[in-house]
Design a protein around this motif. Structure first.
Motif, PDB file in Angstrom:
ATOM      1  N   ASN A  87      47.708  27.605  26.947  1.00 56.02           N
ATOM      2  CA  ASN A  87      46.608  28.523  27.188  1.00 56.02           C
ATOM      3  C   ASN A  87      46.169  29.222  25.917  1.00 56.02           C
ATOM      4  O   ASN A  87      44.994  29.514  25.715  1.00 56.02           O
ATOM      5  N   SER A  88      47.146  29.450  25.027  1.00 57.26           N
ATOM      6  CA  SER A  88      46.814  30.178  23.800  1.00 57.26           C
ATOM      7  C   SER A  88      45.927  29.342  22.882  1.00 57.26           C
ATOM      8  O   SER A  88      45.261  29.883  22.005  1.00 57.26           O
ATOM      9  N   VAL A  89      45.920  28.000  23.103  1.00 54.83           N
ATOM     10  CA  VAL A  89      45.132  27.138  22.228  1.00 54.83           C
ATOM     11  C   VAL A  89      43.658  27.488  22.294  1.00 54.83           C
ATOM     12  O   VAL A  89      42.981  27.566  21.266  1.00 54.83           O
ATOM     13  N   SER A  90      43.166  27.731  23.500  1.00 55.70           N
ATOM     14  CA  SER A  90      41.734  28.007  23.620  1.00 55.70           C
ATOM     15  C   SER A  90      41.380  29.273  22.852  1.00 55.70           C
ATOM     16  O   SER A  90      40.326  29.363  22.223  1.00 55.70           O
ATOM     17  N   ARG A  91      42.296  30.253  22.874  1.00 54.23           N
ATOM     18  CA  ARG A  91      42.035  31.474  22.124  1.00 54.23           C
ATOM     19  C   ARG A  91      42.013  31.180  20.624  1.00 54.23           C
ATOM     20  O   ARG A  91      41.201  31.706  19.880  1.00 54.23           O
ATOM     21  N   MET A  92      42.941  30.277  20.205  1.00 53.82           N
ATOM     22  CA  MET A  92      42.974  29.931  18.781  1.00 53.82           C
ATOM     23  C   MET A  92      41.703  29.213  18.362  1.00 53.82           C
ATOM     24  O   MET A  92      41.166  29.466  17.281  1.00 53.82           O
ATOM     25  N   ILE A  93      41.210  28.311  19.223  1.00 57.67           N
ATOM     26  CA  ILE A  93      39.974  27.599  18.889  1.00 57.67           C
ATOM     27  C   ILE A  93      38.825  28.586  18.776  1.00 57.67           C
ATOM     28  O   ILE A  93      38.030  28.548  17.833  1.00 57.67           O
ATOM     29  N   MET A  94      38.772  29.527  19.731  1.00 52.15           N
ATOM     30  CA  MET A  94      37.705  30.524  19.695  1.00 52.15           C
ATOM     31  C   MET A  94      37.739  31.307  18.388  1.00 52.15           C
ATOM     32  O   MET A  94      36.719  31.494  17.731  1.00 52.15           O
ATOM     33  N   SER A  95      38.954  31.763  18.007  1.00 55.78           N
ATOM     34  CA  SER A  95      39.005  32.596  16.803  1.00 55.78           C
ATOM     35  C   SER A  95      38.732  31.758  15.554  1.00 55.78           C
ATOM     36  O   SER A  95      38.168  32.269  14.589  1.00 55.78           O
ATOM     37  N   SER A  96      39.103  30.460  15.587  1.00 59.55           N
ATOM     38  CA  SER A  96      38.756  29.640  14.419  1.00 59.55           C
ATOM     39  C   SER A  96      37.250  29.509  14.277  1.00 59.55           C
ATOM     40  O   SER A  96      36.730  29.483  13.170  1.00 59.55           O
ATOM     41  N   TRP A  97      36.552  29.435  15.434  1.00 58.10           N
ATOM     42  CA  TRP A  97      35.092  29.351  15.353  1.00 58.10           C
ATOM     43  C   TRP A  97      34.510  30.607  14.737  1.00 58.10           C
ATOM     44  O   TRP A  97      33.486  30.565  14.057  1.00 58.10           O
ATOM     45  N   LEU A  98      35.142  31.753  14.998  1.00 57.71           N
ATOM     46  CA  LEU A  98      34.642  32.990  14.403  1.00 57.71           C
ATOM     47  C   LEU A  98      34.997  33.069  12.924  1.00 57.71           C
ATOM     48  O   LEU A  98      34.226  33.562  12.111  1.00 57.71           O
ATOM     49  N   LEU A  99      36.205  32.562  12.594  1.00 58.54           N
ATOM     50  CA  LEU A  99      36.668  32.699  11.210  1.00 58.54           C
ATOM     51  C   LEU A  99      36.074  31.644  10.286  1.00 58.54           C
ATOM     52  O   LEU A  99      35.820  31.921   9.115  1.00 58.54           O
ATOM     53  N   ALA A 100      35.881  30.423  10.809  1.00 55.84           N
ATOM     54  CA  ALA A 100      35.470  29.311   9.948  1.00 55.84           C
ATOM     55  C   ALA A 100      34.230  29.629   9.106  1.00 55.84           C
ATOM     56  O   ALA A 100      34.253  29.409   7.890  1.00 55.84           O
ATOM     57  N   PRO A 101      33.153  30.155   9.709  1.00 60.33           N
ATOM     58  CA  PRO A 101      31.976  30.425   8.883  1.00 60.33           C
ATOM     59  C   PRO A 101      32.269  31.420   7.771  1.00 60.33           C
ATOM     60  O   PRO A 101      31.780  31.256   6.633  1.00 60.33           O
ATOM     61  N   LEU A 102      33.093  32.442   8.075  1.00 61.71           N
ATOM     62  CA  LEU A 102      33.425  33.423   7.036  1.00 61.71           C
ATOM     63  C   LEU A 102      34.214  32.759   5.909  1.00 61.71           C
ATOM     64  O   LEU A 102      33.982  33.007   4.730  1.00 61.71           O
ATOM     65  N   LEU A 103      35.159  31.907   6.323  1.00 62.78           N
ATOM     66  CA  LEU A 103      35.968  31.196   5.334  1.00 62.78           C
ATOM     67  C   LEU A 103      35.077  30.312   4.467  1.00 62.78           C
ATOM     68  O   LEU A 103      35.191  30.297   3.231  1.00 62.78           O
ATOM     69  N   ILE A 104      34.157  29.609   5.134  1.00 62.18           N
ATOM     70  CA  ILE A 104      33.264  28.705   4.409  1.00 62.18           C
ATOM     71  C   ILE A 104      32.439  29.474   3.392  1.00 62.18           C
ATOM     72  O   ILE A 104      32.341  29.103   2.224  1.00 62.18           O
ATOM     73  N   VAL A 105      31.858  30.602   3.864  1.00 61.67           N
ATOM     74  CA  VAL A 105      30.969  31.354   2.979  1.00 61.67           C
ATOM     75  C   VAL A 105      31.750  31.984   1.838  1.00 61.67           C
ATOM     76  O   VAL A 105      31.318  31.990   0.684  1.00 61.67           O
ATOM     77  N   SER A 106      32.953  32.526   2.142  1.00 65.76           N
ATOM     78  CA  SER A 106      33.617  33.290   1.092  1.00 65.76           C
ATOM     79  C   SER A 106      34.506  32.431   0.189  1.00 65.76           C
ATOM     80  O   SER A 106      34.761  32.810  -0.939  1.00 65.76           O
ATOM     81  N   TRP A 107      34.975  31.281   0.683  1.00 61.51           N
ATOM     82  CA  TRP A 107      35.918  30.518  -0.135  1.00 61.51           C
ATOM     83  C   TRP A 107      35.475  29.104  -0.468  1.00 61.51           C
ATOM     84  O   TRP A 107      35.414  28.723  -1.622  1.00 61.51           O
ATOM     85  N   ILE A 108      35.191  28.320   0.545  1.00 61.25           N
ATOM     86  CA  ILE A 108      34.990  26.902   0.265  1.00 61.25           C
ATOM     87  C   ILE A 108      33.687  26.648  -0.462  1.00 61.25           C
ATOM     88  O   ILE A 108      33.625  25.944  -1.451  1.00 61.25           O
ATOM     89  N   TYR A 109      32.628  27.289   0.059  1.00 63.36           N
ATOM     90  CA  TYR A 109      31.319  26.924  -0.462  1.00 63.36           C
ATOM     91  C   TYR A 109      31.052  27.525  -1.838  1.00 63.36           C
ATOM     92  O   TYR A 109      30.284  26.994  -2.608  1.00 63.36           O
TER      93      TYR A 109
END
Lengths: 611, 242
Positions: free
Chosen positions: A253-275
């Motif tokens: 059950n915790s997986v869905s929460r992790m996927i949700m939070s990754s969706w929130l974090l991924a764009p921030l990570l992309i903007v601040s680090w990867i890109y």
């Protein structure tokens, strides 16, 4: 002879029931027959001229294909393209996992699938038959007919299409009762798309060793430079999909929460680090970030553990208000931005911890979440506040579709909570909040978006304390988000008004507090009721991002309408405005239409419970 | 020992006076039926008891606590007082089970499994355990009202208020709801029922009251009320309704 017969006859056989359908739906009376014929003539004519425009030798589509890179990332240096691909890959990976995890294993009958295919191939046959053979081209101020689609090619194409129809029809006959998982169908289409990248060859702008353009353009595969990354990404998606289904079958059950939070974090990570390749500096990390994360983690954990103890309970209120006061003071003193945010979220933690952490288990969980939140936040802020090592001409490393995507994503993500809060505020019983929210909504709505963009770009700095400066893109995002949240608030308010008084009373009668009443009863129903207007608002926000060109940002449309048609270096694409604008239109349409389709499905799924 | 006590309660809607000084009390375990023509203030009065409406003059005490604007008191009273509405007011976006477990989980802070076990027990009691996973929109009116009763009972209230619980139902569904209410009355629940179902009043009520134009016109035992009413207004009312 037999062979030929199957080639010729399928249309009659496979459209066996169609004659009747035609009679009943299109030729039921004289007037409807006339209308049908007129419409068919009009549609054919429209398509004929449309396709003629597309395939005319005067069109220079290489202007689009050659500049695809410019469209996507604008001036981003080629040496760092791996960052762009990692960005895309990360998103595709997340997409694949969520797809696999949320897949409901919906099955469709092979028969229905074949019917859909037959329809689309029939329309392709229609398009092939209305394609004009010759196109008028202006040569030395006289119009000359040039053959672009010879009758032989036409017959060849139609023969191929008819063969495919015959095969599909046979398949439909053989496996009329069997079923196929819908996701597999999607994967078949996707792999077909990837295969096409390798197979299809198009004229491509190439230069010889003297840096002169080779004329005529040689035929090369569609995406000659990007076909390998795309194929890898397809593989990534496939793997992610199977990981998703695997996680789902293991039922965590915790997986869905992790996927949700990754969706929130991924764009921030992309903007601040990867890109943007931040120049973070190891000394900064050691002297500042490490102590900060350890310190605040410990403070938070101590707070979680001690706030419930009987000695502290009487002082809870004082601690809470004291910390709120402290964080407001810190907000306006010139210290590290990290500290301001950390104090603020510590205040949030202290306000919610006593109600959430009421068992040993939840104390442990909250401590873990807190530590993770602090570390991730500091990590992201380090990336966001460091200089980027990527040097691009112009003021911003974001351009083209990257910029469009960035504005749309963050515009929507920020405006959604704000819009809901504004709507709730406007319907609040507390007069001060109501007046403030109403004023904000009315002020923002009654001034044009472009004016706000100018305001953000030119005047915002006058209102900020000295020394605080925002990036041009950040300012555009803030303006877009604020503007959109005012409209969203009004949509949500419409939803709130559609909830009957009985729902409020029932929630009160069972003893819910006013916050529980809003979040558990009213908002879920109100938001469901306004999905259609919210979807159209998201779509219009996506398109409105093209207006940021007015404050000097290079978005997709600006590149298509101004930059490429003025290109004369390298290849000469002066005046290729028609091709580029058409490409932009199709590009926007692809995104908005697939979004609309997706939301229709969500709406259907949510509507299940309603009467 | 009276569990509900009202002293000279008055209420206005603008210039219209809906309650003109109601003084009454209800003992623990008592079943009180309030009847009267429409617009007589009977619904307004029972809605004042859990403060869905605010009275402007007089006092109401529920379980010894006076109803004032103090939010803490209101929330405490609301979790002791269950209410069933004429239009059911189930939450359409939640399943039957979620409707019932919502308040125990969020207000009483029970664990989900405990609340669900209790909810199934209540559904059993109102006779529709098989509908637990359906949405309210998929149920008939009578079933919805029984779910609403179960939802109110899930908070284990001391008092149940019924605001014309059968008025929105088809005749054959009225019985199934009344049966549940009768069973509840026999189990010793304190109930105030606003209804036009005179059969119900005769069978289970301990006392019957008649409201008219915002006033308490008659208060009597069921036998006396129906066979030997004191006031002329009651006679007129009974002659019209029976």
């Amino acid at each position: 002879m037999e062979e030929k017969k199957t080639l010729e006859s399928p249309p009659e056989v496979q459209f066996a029931g169609v004659a009747r359908w035609l009679r009943e739906n299109l030729f039921s009376s004289i007037s409807s027959s006339i209308l049908t014929l007129i419409s068919i003539a009009a549609i054919s004519r429209l398509f004929r001229s449309g396709i003629g425009f597309f395939i005319s030798p005067e069109r220079e589509w290489t202007a689009v294909t050659y500049n695809m890179q410019l469209y996507m990332v604008q001036a981003y240096p080629e040496a760092d393209f791996i960052r762009v691909w990692i960005t895309v890959g990360l998103l595709i990976f997340l997409l694949g996992i969520s797809w696999g995890f949320n897949s409901i294993n919906e099955k469709i009958r092979v028969k229905d699938w074949c019917d859909g295919l037959l329809k689309s191939i029939s329309s392709i046959i229609f398009l092939i038959s209305v394609t004009p053979r010759v196109v008028e081209v202006e040569v030395k101020e006289t119009l000359v007919d040039v053959e672009v689609f010879s009758n032989n090619t036409r017959f060849l194409w139609i023969a191929i299409a008819v063969t495919i129809i015959a095969v599909i029809y046979l398949l439909r006959r053989i496996s009329s009762t069997s079923e196929i998982v819908r996701d597999r169908v999607s994967f078949i289409y996707l792999s077909l798309g990837v295969a096409l990248i390798w197979i299809i060859k198009v004229p491509t702008v190439t230069f010889n060793s003297l840096n002169e353009r080779i004329d005529p353009d040689p035929f090369l595969p569609l995406a000659s430079t990007t076909k390998i990354p795309w194929t890898i990404l397809f593989g990534v998606m496939l793997i992610a999909y199977f990981i998703g289904t695997f996680l789902k079958s293991n039922g965590k059950n915790s997986v869905s929460r992790m996927i949700m939070s990754s969706w929130l974090l991924a764009p921030l990570l992309i903007v601040s680090w990867i890109y943007r390749k931040p120049d973070f500096g190891i000394s900064n990390v050691l002297t500042l970030d490490l102590p900060l994360s350890i310190g605040f983690s410990i403070i938070g954990i101590i707070a979680i553990r001690t706030l419930k103890s009987p000695k502290i309970v009487p002082y809870q209120r004082i601690i809470r208000y004291g910390l709120l006061f402290l964080s407001v003071v810190i907000l306006f003193t010139p210290v590290l931005r990290q500290l301001k945010i950390l104090f603020f979220i510590t205040w949030i933690l202290i306000s919610i911890a006593p109600t959430i952490a009421n068992s040993k288990e939840s104390v442990k969980n909250l401590s873990i979440v807190w530590t993770a939140a602090v570390v991730i936040l500091i990590f992201l802020m380090r990336g966001a506040s460091s200089e980027s090592l990527i040097v691009v001409p112009g003021s911003s490393i974001y351009g083209g579709f990257t910029l469009t995507w960035l504005l749309a994503f963050f515009g929507i993500a920020i405006s959604f909570p704000f819009g809901v809060i504004l709507a709730l505020g406007r319907t609040s019983k507390l007069p001060v909040i109501r007046i403030i929210c109403t004023a904000v909504i009315e002020l923002v709505r009654s001034v044009p978006f472009i004016t706000w963009l100018f305001f953000g770009s030119v005047m915002l700095t006058l209102f900020l304390p000295k020394g605080v400066e925002f990036d041009e893109v950040l300012r555009a995002i803030v303006v877009t988000a604020i503007f959109s949240s005012a409209y969203l608030a009004e949509n949500v308010r419409g939803g709130l008004q559609s909830i009957s008084n009985g729902q409020f009373e029932a929630a009160d009668a069972i003893g819910l507090s006013s916050i529980q009443r809003i979040t558990l009863i009213i908002l879920p129903q109100a938001l469901r009721a306004v999905i259609p207007p919210i979807v159209s608002q998201v779509i219009s926000l996506f398109k409105d991002t093209s207006l940021v060109a007015i404050v000097g940002l290079f978005d997709l449309l600006y590149i298509g309408s101004k930059v490429i048609p003025n290109q004369s270096q390298g290849a000469n694409f002066l005046g290729t405005i028609q091709e580029n604008i058409l490409f932009c239109a199709i590009f926007y349409w692809l995104f908005t239409y697939s979004f609309a389709r997706r939301s229709m499905k969500i709406e259907k799924r949510l509507g299940l419970g309603e009467r | 020992m009276s569990i509900i006590k009202s002293v000279d309660v008055k209420k206005w809607y603008g210039d219209f006076q809906a309650l003109k000084g109601i003084t009454m009390d209800v003992a623990e375990g008592e079943v009180l039926v309030i009847c009267g023509p429409s617009g007589s203030g009977k619904s307004t009065f029972i809605r004042c008891i859990n403060r869905l409406e605010q009275h402007q003059d007089g006092q109401i005490f529920v379980d010894g606590i006076e109803l004032t604007n103090d939010l803490k008191n209101i929330e405490a009273i609301r979790s002791e007082v269950g209410m069933v509405f004429q239009s059911f007011n189930l939450f359409p976006h939640l399943t039957v089970l979620q409707n019932i477990t919502l308040a125990p989980v969020w207000v009483r802070k029970k664990s989900k499994t405990e609340a669900e076990a209790k909810a199934m027990e209540l559904l059993e009691r109102v006779g529709i355990p098989e509908q637990a996973d359906k949405f309210p929109g998929q149920l008939s009116g009578g079933q919805q009202q029984r779910v609403a009763i179960a939802r109110a009972l899930a908070m284990e209230p001391k008092i149940m208020l019924f605001d014309e619980p059968t008025s929105a139902l088809d005749p054959e569904m009225i019985k199934e709801v009344l049966d549940v209410m009768k069973e509840l009355a026999k189990s010793g629940m304190t109930m105030i029922v606003v209804t036009h179902e005179m059969g119900f009043a005769k069978e289970v009520a301990d006392r019957v009251m008649l409201f008219d134009e915002g006033q308490l016109v008659e208060e009597n035992t069921p036998e006396e009320f129906f066979n030997n009413p004191k006031s002329d207004r009651t006679k007129l009312f009974l002659s019209q309704i029976l």
